[in-house]
Enzyme design. Structure first.
Site, PDB file in Angstrom:
ATOM      1  N   ASP A   1       0.813  -1.216   0.000  1.00 54.68           N
ATOM      2  CA  ASP A   1       0.000   0.000   0.000  1.00 54.68           C
ATOM      3  C   ASP A   1       0.849   1.271   0.000  1.00 54.68           C
ATOM      4  O   ASP A   1       0.475   2.292   0.565  1.00 54.68           O
ATOM      5  CB  ASP A   1      -0.972   0.005   1.191  1.00 54.68           C
ATOM      6  CG  ASP A   1      -1.814  -1.255   1.216  1.00 54.68           C
ATOM      7  OD1 ASP A   1      -2.209  -1.705   0.133  1.00 54.68           O
ATOM      8  OD2 ASP A   1      -2.067  -1.793   2.313  1.00 54.68           O
TER       9      ASP A   1
ATOM     10  N   LYS B   1       1.837   1.872  -5.239  1.00 53.21           N
ATOM     11  CA  LYS B   1       2.383   1.269  -6.468  1.00 53.21           C
ATOM     12  C   LYS B   1       1.452   1.509  -7.654  1.00 53.21           C
ATOM     13  O   LYS B   1       1.897   1.795  -8.760  1.00 53.21           O
ATOM     14  CB  LYS B   1       2.560  -0.256  -6.271  1.00 53.21           C
ATOM     15  CG  LYS B   1       3.560  -0.610  -5.177  1.00 53.21           C
ATOM     16  CD  LYS B   1       3.649  -2.112  -4.971  1.00 53.21           C
ATOM     17  CE  LYS B   1       2.416  -2.731  -4.359  1.00 53.21           C
ATOM     18  NZ  LYS B   1       2.157  -2.354  -2.962  1.00 53.21           N
TER      19      LYS B   1
ATOM     20  N   GLY C   1      -4.562  -4.482  -3.557  1.00 55.30           N
ATOM     21  CA  GLY C   1      -5.574  -3.451  -3.745  1.00 55.30           C
ATOM     22  C   GLY C   1      -4.863  -2.165  -4.119  1.00 55.30           C
ATOM     23  O   GLY C   1      -4.069  -1.653  -3.342  1.00 55.30           O
ATOM     24  N   HIS C   2      -5.095  -1.713  -5.332  1.00 51.40           N
ATOM     25  CA  HIS C   2      -4.431  -0.492  -5.804  1.00 51.40           C
ATOM     26  C   HIS C   2      -5.494   0.546  -6.113  1.00 51.40           C
ATOM     27  O   HIS C   2      -6.383   0.305  -6.920  1.00 51.40           O
ATOM     28  CB  HIS C   2      -3.629  -0.758  -7.076  1.00 51.40           C
ATOM     29  CG  HIS C   2      -2.701  -1.929  -6.976  1.00 51.40           C
ATOM     30  ND1 HIS C   2      -1.707  -2.006  -6.027  1.00 51.40           N
ATOM     31  CD2 HIS C   2      -2.616  -3.069  -7.693  1.00 51.40           C
ATOM     32  CE1 HIS C   2      -1.047  -3.140  -6.183  1.00 51.40           C
ATOM     33  NE2 HIS C   2      -1.577  -3.811  -7.176  1.00 51.40           N
TER      34      HIS C   2
ATOM     35  N   GLN D   1       1.773  -6.553  -3.328  1.00 51.48           N
ATOM     36  CA  GLN D   1       2.384  -6.665  -2.000  1.00 51.48           C
ATOM     37  C   GLN D   1       3.744  -5.939  -1.975  1.00 51.48           C
ATOM     38  O   GLN D   1       3.898  -4.985  -2.704  1.00 51.48           O
ATOM     39  CB  GLN D   1       2.510  -8.124  -1.556  1.00 51.48           C
ATOM     40  CG  GLN D   1       1.174  -8.829  -1.358  1.00 51.48           C
ATOM     41  CD  GLN D   1       0.523  -9.226  -2.661  1.00 51.48           C
ATOM     42  OE1 GLN D   1       1.128  -9.856  -3.502  1.00 51.48           O
ATOM     43  NE2 GLN D   1      -0.727  -8.860  -2.829  1.00 51.48           N
TER      44      GLN D   1
HETATM   45  P1  GDP Z   1      -0.700   0.103  -3.612  1.00 54.88           P
HETATM   46  O1  GDP Z   1      -1.338  -1.130  -3.078  1.00 54.88           O
HETATM   47  O2  GDP Z   1       0.761   0.149  -3.395  1.00 54.88           O
HETATM   48  O3  GDP Z   1      -1.064   0.359  -5.059  1.00 54.88           O
HETATM   49  O4  GDP Z   1      -1.304   1.320  -2.759  1.00 54.88           O
HETATM   50  P2  GDP Z   1      -2.851   1.557  -2.345  1.00 54.88           P
HETATM   51  O5  GDP Z   1      -3.587   2.029  -3.546  1.00 54.88           O
HETATM   52  O6  GDP Z   1      -3.380   0.388  -1.612  1.00 54.88           O
HETATM   53  O7  GDP Z   1      -2.676   2.703  -1.254  1.00 54.88           O
HETATM   54  C1  GDP Z   1      -2.105   3.931  -1.573  1.00 54.88           C
HETATM   55  C2  GDP Z   1      -3.157   5.054  -1.366  1.00 54.88           C
HETATM   56  O8  GDP Z   1      -2.510   6.288  -1.325  1.00 54.88           O
HETATM   57  C3  GDP Z   1      -4.175   5.165  -2.482  1.00 54.88           C
HETATM   58  O9  GDP Z   1      -5.396   5.541  -1.918  1.00 54.88           O
HETATM   59  C4  GDP Z   1      -3.628   6.291  -3.381  1.00 54.88           C
HETATM   60  O10 GDP Z   1      -4.633   6.984  -4.066  1.00 54.88           O
HETATM   61  C5  GDP Z   1      -2.970   7.163  -2.356  1.00 54.88           C
HETATM   62  N1  GDP Z   1      -1.771   7.884  -2.818  1.00 54.88           N
HETATM   63  C6  GDP Z   1      -0.757   7.437  -3.621  1.00 54.88           C
HETATM   64  N2  GDP Z   1       0.225   8.366  -3.687  1.00 54.88           N
HETATM   65  C7  GDP Z   1      -0.158   9.408  -2.903  1.00 54.88           C
HETATM   66  C8  GDP Z   1       0.443  10.657  -2.529  1.00 54.88           C
HETATM   67  O11 GDP Z   1       1.556  10.985  -2.923  1.00 54.88           O
HETATM   68  N3  GDP Z   1      -0.265  11.463  -1.671  1.00 54.88           N
HETATM   69  C9  GDP Z   1      -1.501  11.113  -1.191  1.00 54.88           C
HETATM   70  N4  GDP Z   1      -2.114  11.940  -0.353  1.00 54.88           N
HETATM   71  N5  GDP Z   1      -2.088   9.944  -1.528  1.00 54.88           N
HETATM   72  C10 GDP Z   1      -1.429   9.103  -2.358  1.00 54.88           C
HETATM   73  P1  IMO Z   2      -0.931  -4.378  -2.109  1.00 54.24           P
HETATM   74  O1  IMO Z   2      -0.549  -4.935  -3.462  1.00 54.24           O
HETATM   75  C1  IMO Z   2      -0.987  -4.855   2.240  1.00 54.24           C
HETATM   76  C2  IMO Z   2      -1.089  -8.984   3.738  1.00 54.24           C
HETATM   77  C3  IMO Z   2      -2.351  -9.419   4.463  1.00 54.24           C
HETATM   78  C4  IMO Z   2      -1.744 -10.433   5.442  1.00 54.24           C
HETATM   79  C5  IMO Z   2      -0.648 -11.086   4.614  1.00 54.24           C
HETATM   80  C6  IMO Z   2      -1.055 -12.430   4.003  1.00 54.24           C
HETATM   81  O2  IMO Z   2      -2.205  -3.603  -2.114  1.00 54.24           O
HETATM   82  O3  IMO Z   2       0.222  -3.638  -1.496  1.00 54.24           O
HETATM   83  P2  IMO Z   2      -2.616 -13.074   1.952  1.00 54.24           P
HETATM   84  O4  IMO Z   2      -4.086 -12.878   1.755  1.00 54.24           O
HETATM   85  O5  IMO Z   2      -1.761 -12.473   0.903  1.00 54.24           O
HETATM   86  O6  IMO Z   2      -2.265 -14.524   2.207  1.00 54.24           O
HETATM   87  O7  IMO Z   2      -2.300 -12.307   3.362  1.00 54.24           O
HETATM   88  O8  IMO Z   2      -0.322 -10.170   3.587  1.00 54.24           O
HETATM   89  N1  IMO Z   2      -1.316  -8.430   2.382  1.00 54.24           N
HETATM   90  C7  IMO Z   2      -1.239  -7.130   2.071  1.00 54.24           C
HETATM   91  N2  IMO Z   2      -1.033  -6.060   2.858  1.00 54.24           N
HETATM   92  N3  IMO Z   2      -1.110  -4.708   0.893  1.00 54.24           N
HETATM   93  C8  IMO Z   2      -1.290  -5.776   0.090  1.00 54.24           C
HETATM   94  O9  IMO Z   2      -1.279  -5.699  -1.256  1.00 54.24           O
HETATM   95  C9  IMO Z   2      -1.404  -7.063   0.671  1.00 54.24           C
HETATM   96  N4  IMO Z   2      -1.605  -8.323   0.187  1.00 54.24           N
HETATM   97  C10 IMO Z   2      -1.534  -9.138   1.240  1.00 54.24           C
HETATM   98  O10 IMO Z   2      -2.963  -8.344   5.125  1.00 54.24           O
HETATM   99  O11 IMO Z   2      -1.115  -9.752   6.504  1.00 54.24           O
HETATM  100 MG    MG Z   3      -2.833  -1.705  -1.747  1.00 54.56          MG
END
Ligand code: GDP
Ligand code: IMO
Ligand code: MG
Length: 432
Positions: A13, A16, A40-41, A223
């Protein structure tokens, strides 16, 4: 032209999806090489917000060919749901390619994932419950089901029958649940077979040809480094290789063809699920980061655990992944703090550790040693160049850069596509 791997430096998170989307127009192929719909992106384009799980974030850019490579585990119903939802919003998904060697998440593995967690009780891992672990376990046990099996009903049936002989014993005798019928599984797996047939092929050949044709290929990890099954905080990890090496085994593109590795590093740290987290804050500062940063899971909606930036982890990610460029995301979330602590080393029972402790239980007991950096109060979300950032924000980035040992090429100052400061080219053109 380059092949670029993009990975998360911490526990996921980091942003990416946004970074992949940002590179979208410069990239021809975006390849998901590990994980499944546990990812989850969130990607924000103008006033539109997209939450992607199984599909690579590159699918939002028309010119990109999105690829689900062999290292991914595919939940077919989620695949169809995500494709339909995007099509309904006007996104063209017709270019999607899926490896014939990618494994399928059968319905019984979703059940077994949840049952295993329930049985672990207090020792649970906090998985996403999507069947990820059991499906990778089946792959290693050589009892998995691959995309190509969907196209031969009699082989598929044999495999499902063989798998259920064991799985049903587990469901009945250990978990006290009902047995799953072969037909039920066959029905789910075959429901969309004609729809996916044209997408399935040898994606390693597709990518090899693309690189021969000088196309730009971006490998997008799900991840992150500390969730990697080999290099993360085992057993509190996911079941795949989320580090840069996973891009090769997970796609069939060899290491000799990879040019750059971009690591996404959030300006603070978050973690979802159980496991050690030295800089975790269970006070008002933690709540500040969670509420300012909107730190609630994209996949499960769980509140994310929050803490200060840990550069021991940053350096570790640099070493394990061979990072050429860091992107620091969410710098804007730190605005308003008087001082910003950055963890530079750990204290474990009185001993200083500058590197990740080799022994997991030392990591569980690690107390952060902080360096305090001065904060800033100006809104930075409209800054377009590094020079426009307040002096203390610049100093923060430069100090982090020094501590993690690779250049910071871009800085996120907001969730939108345009809210990013570019310092150096992520494609490495300014290194030529
Ligand atoms: P990922 O799993 O690595 O793709 O990240 P997630 O989407 O799960 O979580 C990142 C969150 O931060 C998302 O809600 C993005 O919209 C938000 N985000 C990404 N870059 C920035 C930033 O530079 N500033 C802010 N405020 N939000 C950001
Ligand atoms: P993104 O791509 C954050 C965590 C779960 C749990 C562990 C194992 O959005 O960064 P799983 O269901 O994969 O067997 O769970 O990994 N986990 C993540 N945490 N971001 C993710 O993906 C994750 N995918 C799995 O919360 O601790
Ligand atoms: Mg994510």
């Amino acid at each position: 032209m380059p092949a670029i791997v993009l990975i998360g430096a911490q526990w996921g998170d980091e942003g990416k999806g946004k970074a992949t989307d940002l590179l979208g127009s410069r990239v021809d192929y975006v390849v998901k090489f590990n994980g499944g719909n546990n990812a989850g992106h969130t990607v924000v384009i103008g006033d539109q917000k997209y939450a992607l799980h199984l599909l690579p974030s590159g699918i939002l850019t028309d010119s990109v060919t999105p690829v689900i490579a062999n290292g991914v585990v595919v939940d077919l119903s989620v695949l169809i749901e995500e494709l339909d939802a995007l099509e309904a919003r006007g996104v063209d998904t017709s270019k999607l390619r899926i490896s014939s060697n990618a494994h399928v998440i059968p319905p019984y593995n979703r059940m077994l994932d949840k049952m295993a967690e329930r049985f672990l009780g207090k020792r649970k891992l906090g998985t996403t419950g999507r069947g990820i672990g059991p499906t990778y376990a089946d792959k290693m046990n050589r009892v998995g089901i691959r995309m190509q099996d969907l196209f031969d009903e009699s082989i598929l049936r044999q495999k499902v029958e063989a798998a259920l002989e064991v799985k049903n014993q587990t469901l009945l005798k250990i978990y006290n649940r009902r047995a799953v019928a072969v037909e039920e599984v066959m029905e789910e797996l075959l429901a969309h077979v004609e729809r996916v047939r044209p997408m399935v092929l040898d994606t390693s050949l597709v990518l090899s040809d693309a690189l021969d044709d000088d196309k730009v290929v971006l490998f997008e990890a799900g991840q992150a480094t500390l969730l990697d099954v080999d290099h993360g905080t085992y057993p509190f990890v996911t079941s795949s290789n989320a580090t840069s090496g996973g891009a090769c085994t997970g796609s069939g593109v060899p290491p000799t063809r990879i040019d750059r590795v971009i690591a996404i590093l959030k300006a603070y740290t978050t973690r979802v699920g159980e496991g050690p987290f030295p800089t975790e804050l269970e006070d008002d500062n933690g709540e500040f980061l969670r509420s300012q940063g909107g730190e609630y899971g994209t996949t499960t909606g769980r509140p994310r655990r929050c803490g200060w930036l840990d550069v021991v982890i940053g350096r570790y990610a640099q070493r394990i992944n061979g990072v050429t460029d860091f992107v620091i995301t969410k710098l804007d979330i730190l605005t308003g703090l008087e001082t910003i602590p950055v963890c530079v080393a750990y204290d474990v029972h009185g001993e200083r550790f500058d590197e990740m402790p080799v022994n997991q239980s030392d990591f569980h007991h690690a107390k952060p040693i902080y360096e305090e950096l001065p904060g800033w109060s100006e809104d930075i979300s409209k800054c377009q160049t590094f020079d426009e950032l307040p002096a203390n924000a610049q100093a923060y980035v430069l100090r982090v850069e020094e501590l993690i040992g690779a250049r910071v090429s871009a800085i996120g100052v907001g969730p939108g596509r345009t809210e990013t400061i570019q310092r150096f080219s992520l494609l490495g053109e300014d290194d030529l």
